[in-house]
Design a protein around this motif. Sequence first.
Motif, mmCIF file in Angstrom:
data_model
loop_
_atom_site.group_PDB
_atom_site.id
_atom_site.type_symbol
_atom_site.label_atom_id
_atom_site.label_comp_id
_atom_site.label_asym_id
_atom_site.label_seq_id
_atom_site.Cartn_x
_atom_site.Cartn_y
_atom_site.Cartn_z
ATOM 1 N N GLY A 71 8.732 -8.047 -7.475
ATOM 2 C CA GLY A 71 8.026 -7.229 -6.507
ATOM 3 C C GLY A 71 8.631 -5.841 -6.411
ATOM 4 N N GLU A 72 7.885 -4.951 -5.766
ATOM 5 C CA GLU A 72 8.348 -3.578 -5.598
ATOM 6 C C GLU A 72 8.077 -3.110 -4.169
ATOM 7 N N ILE A 73 9.050 -2.444 -3.587
ATOM 8 C CA ILE A 73 8.894 -1.799 -2.281
ATOM 9 C C ILE A 73 8.178 -0.467 -2.514
ATOM 10 N N LYS A 74 7.154 -0.196 -1.718
ATOM 11 C CA LYS A 74 6.404 1.062 -1.794
ATOM 12 C C LYS A 74 6.193 1.608 -0.377
ATOM 13 N N SER A 75 6.030 2.901 -0.293
ATOM 14 C CA SER A 75 5.560 3.593 0.919
ATOM 15 C C SER A 75 6.306 3.220 2.193
ATOM 16 N N MET A 76 7.627 3.158 2.114
ATOM 17 C CA MET A 76 8.405 2.896 3.320
ATOM 18 C C MET A 76 8.546 4.202 4.090
ATOM 19 N N ARG A 77 8.170 4.151 5.367
ATOM 20 C CA ARG A 77 8.192 5.375 6.173
ATOM 21 C C ARG A 77 8.375 5.015 7.635
ATOM 22 N N THR A 78 9.265 5.730 8.305
ATOM 23 C CA THR A 78 9.466 5.586 9.741
ATOM 24 C C THR A 78 8.745 6.731 10.445
ATOM 25 N N ALA A 79 8.045 6.416 11.499
ATOM 26 C CA ALA A 79 7.369 7.451 12.296
ATOM 27 C C ALA A 79 8.418 8.352 12.949
#
Length: 155
Positions: A71-79
């Motif tokens: 698997g791959e982690i994508k689009s991790m973002r904190t507001a």
Amino acid sequence: MIIRKDDITDPSVIQLLLQHVHEMRETSPPESVHALDVAQLKEEGLTMFSGWIDHKLAGVIALKELTSEHGEIKSMRTADGFLRHGVASKLLTYSIEEARKRGYRELSLETGAEPFFEPARSLYSRYGFSVCPPYADYWDDPNSVFMTMVLKKCD
């Protein structure tokens, strides 16, 4: 924080994802931006998760299936209003556990090599990711850092 699977229809989720892509384009050369847009995040094989605190969007993260074991982690973002409140750690922990449940043996990610991305690289290292060669469809790019971790089976 409540983390749930997200269908990417909530305007606050869409806005955060648009902000993420915009910032990645502002930070990295065009050929090195691997952030996915909203339509791409809705494609088969991708699962978006959103984290909510007091009914406010705190952050997002996506899990992409590369193979049945990777698997791959994508689009991790904190507001913005939730930076440095542990949101990224909670989302990352949740995604690692989800990857284990899916039976992935490996979980990888791509992030930037620029100083702007140092906090992200540091976070990933603390959670057991280590630098690796390019994987999947990526190429050797001096503006990217590739990281991976071997997952133990979930009991």
